[in-house]
Design an enzyme around this catalytic site. Structure first.
Site, mmCIF file in Angstrom:
data_model
loop_
_atom_site.group_PDB
_atom_site.id
_atom_site.type_symbol
_atom_site.label_atom_id
_atom_site.label_comp_id
_atom_site.label_asym_id
_atom_site.label_seq_id
_atom_site.Cartn_x
_atom_site.Cartn_y
_atom_site.Cartn_z
ATOM 1 N N LYS A 11 19.315 20.610 -3.723
ATOM 2 C CA LYS A 11 19.348 21.065 -2.331
ATOM 3 C C LYS A 11 18.413 22.269 -2.162
ATOM 4 C CE LYS A 11 23.410 24.020 -3.049
ATOM 5 N NZ LYS A 11 24.842 24.208 -2.829
ATOM 6 N N ARG A 64 33.398 28.846 -5.794
ATOM 7 C CA ARG A 64 34.710 28.543 -5.193
ATOM 8 C C ARG A 64 35.855 28.720 -6.192
ATOM 9 N NH1 ARG A 64 31.667 28.940 -0.792
ATOM 10 N NH2 ARG A 64 30.403 27.094 -0.374
ATOM 11 N N ASP A 103 23.464 18.499 4.751
ATOM 12 C CA ASP A 103 24.209 19.747 4.667
ATOM 13 C C ASP A 103 25.308 19.654 5.717
ATOM 14 O OD1 ASP A 103 24.929 22.285 3.836
ATOM 15 O OD2 ASP A 103 22.940 23.143 4.076
ATOM 16 N N HIS A 158 23.415 28.316 8.454
ATOM 17 C CA HIS A 158 24.830 28.256 8.816
ATOM 18 C C HIS A 158 25.010 28.643 10.290
ATOM 19 C CE1 HIS A 158 25.366 28.393 4.434
ATOM 20 N NE2 HIS A 158 26.520 27.812 4.668
#
Length: 372
Positions: A171, A80, A256, A184
Site C-alpha cells: 500500500k 493495533r 483503502d 483520512h
C-alpha cells in the site's frame, strides 16, 4: 449471474469493520446477511489475545466461506496490538538497521502475533516513498526515498509474514510519497507525471507484483495522469489500465477505507463502492459504520442486477477472491486459542526484538526512546 448467485456473491466484495470487543446479535446479523469476504479489527476491538481470537472465531461462525481476518499492523504508529502484546518498532526504525535479516524478522514477529490472535491478513507493508512532502503524514511508516531500498525492506518483511502464515498487502498504490494531505480527512492531489511515478513510486509494485497477495489503492488524485481529480481508488486508468494491464498485477486489489474523507469528498459511499469495483477493484474496505456497509452492499447488488457489464465485473472479482481463498486454504484455517504461556512467549519475543532495534539506534546515535 443469476439473482441468487449474485446476492450470495456480492458479500465477497466486502471487508467490514465494526465496534465492540465481543460478538453481538447486531454484528452477527450483519455478517450472516452480507456473507463478507472478510472482517477487519482495530485497537477498539482488541483488548487481550484470547478475547480477540474468540471474537474472530465468532465472526467465522457467521460466514460460510473461509474468512479474511484482517488487521493494519506495520509497527510504530500503526500498531493495533500495542495494548494486547506490547509495542512493535516502526518500519523506519527497523529499516535504519540496514540488516535484511531484521527486516525479515520484523515481518515474521508481526506475522506470528497476527496468527496467534486469529488474523490471516496484515495490511502491510507500506510501499510509499519517504519524500519530504509527506513527512508529516507518513512519518516512520515510510522507510526510504529510494524505491530500490523500499523493495529490499518490503521483500523481506513479506517473506517474514509468509513464513508466519499471514498474507501481506502493498500500500498505498500508486504512492503517497508526494502527498501533503492526510487522505483520512482530505483528498491529496499529487502533481507528478506518469513517467516519474513509473520510475519512482511505482517501482516497488512493478518489482514485487508476484510477491503481493493484495494491493491497496489510495484515495489520492494524480491529475497529470488521469486529467482529473478523481481518487486513484475510483480510477479505471489506475486500477485496470496501469496496475492490472501495464504492471501485470494478477492478485487482489483492495480499496483503502471507503469511509475516509479523501474518497467521500469525491463520491458518497454507495457510489464509491460501485465505482471502485467498476474501475477494476475487488475488495471494498469499509471499516466502521454499519449504515455505510449496508449502503455499499445494496448499491453493488442493485447495480449488478440492472447492468450486465457490471455484473460481469462483479463475477470476475468474486472468482478472483474465491481463488485466492482456495489457494490460501491453510493460511485461512483457524488457529488454536492463545494460552497465557503462549502469549507471554510472544510478548517476550516482541520485547527482545524491540530492544534490539532500540539499542542499535543508540549505537548509531539515534533516539533512545521506546517505539512510537
Amino acid at each position: 449471474m443469476a439473482a441468487n448467485r449474485l446476492k450470495n456473491g456480492i458479500g465477497q466484495l466486502l471487508i467490514v469493520g465494526f465496534d465492540g470487543t465481543e460478538m453481538t446479535s447486531q454484528i452477527s446479523s450483519l455478517l450472516t446477511r452480507l456473507q463478507p469476504a472478510g472482517v477487519i479489527l482495530f485497537a477498539r476491538n482488541i483488548k487481550t489475545p484470547e478475547q480477540t481470537w474468540r471474537l474472530l472465531r465468532d465472526c467465522r461462525k457467521c460466514v460460510a466461506t473461509p474468512l479474511f481476518t484482517c488487521v493494519d499492523l506495520e509497527g510504530g504508529r500503526v500498531d493495533r496490538f500495542r495494548d494486547a502484546l506490547g509495542p512493535s518498532p516502526s518500519a523506519a526504525d527497523v529499516f535504519a538497521t540496514g540488516d535484511r535479516k531484521l527486516f525479515r524478522k520484523h515481518g515474521q514477529i508481526i506475522g506470528e502475533n497476527c496468527r496467534a490472535l486469529g488474523f490471516n491478513v496484515d495490511f502491510a507493508p507500506a510501499l510509499d516513498l519517504a519524500y519530504e512532502a509527506s513527512r508529516n503524514v507518513m512519518s516512520s511508516r515510510a522507510v526510504s526515498a529510494d524505491p530500490k531500498q523500499v523493495v529490499e525492506y518490503a521483500r523481506q518483511f513479506l517473506a517474514g509474514l509468509r513464513e508466519a502464515g499471514v498474507l501481506g498487502c502493498g500500500k498505498h498504490f500508486p504512492g503517497l510519497g508526494e502527498g501533503e494531505l492526510d487522505s483520512h480527512h482530505e483528498l491529496p492531489v499529487i502533481e507528478k507525471s506518469l513517467a516519474k511515478l513509473w520510475a519512482q513510486d511505482l517501482l516497488p509494485y512493478r518489482t514485487l507484483r508476484t510477491h503481493l497477495p493484495l494491493v491497496m489503492i489510495s484515495h489520492a488524485a494524480y491529475p497529470q495522469v488521469t486529467r482529473e481529480r478523481t481518487p486513484a481508488s475510483l480510477s479505471k486508468k489506475w486500477i485496470t489500465d496501469i496496475l492490472r494491464k501495464r504492471i501485470g498485477y494478477r492478485k487482489l486489489i483492495v480499496s483503502d477505507d471507503l469511509e475516509m474523507g479523501g474518497v467521500l469528498s469525491a463520491a458518497p459511499i454507495n457510489e464509491a463502492a460501485v465505482e471502485f469495483v467498476r474501475a477494476g477493484g475487488d475488495l471494498c474496505l469499509i471499516c466502521h459504520r454499519e449504515e455505510y456497509i449496508v449502503q455499499a452492499y445494496e448499491a453493488l447488488l442493485q447495480t449488478a442486477d440492472r447492468d450486465p457489464l457490471f455484473a460481469g465485473r462483479v463475477t470476475e472479482s468474486v472468482r478472483r477472491v474465491l481463488m485466492l481463498k482456495k489457494k490460501s486454504a491453510a493460511t485461512l484455517r483457524k488457529t488454536k486459542a492463545p494460552t497465557p504461556a503462549a502469549t507471554d512467549k510472544l510478548t517476550r519475543k516482541l520485547w527482545e526484538f524491540s530492544e534490539r532495534i532500540r539499542l542499535m539506534q543508540l549505537e548509531r546515535g539515534g533516539p533512545a526512546g521506546p517505539p512510537e
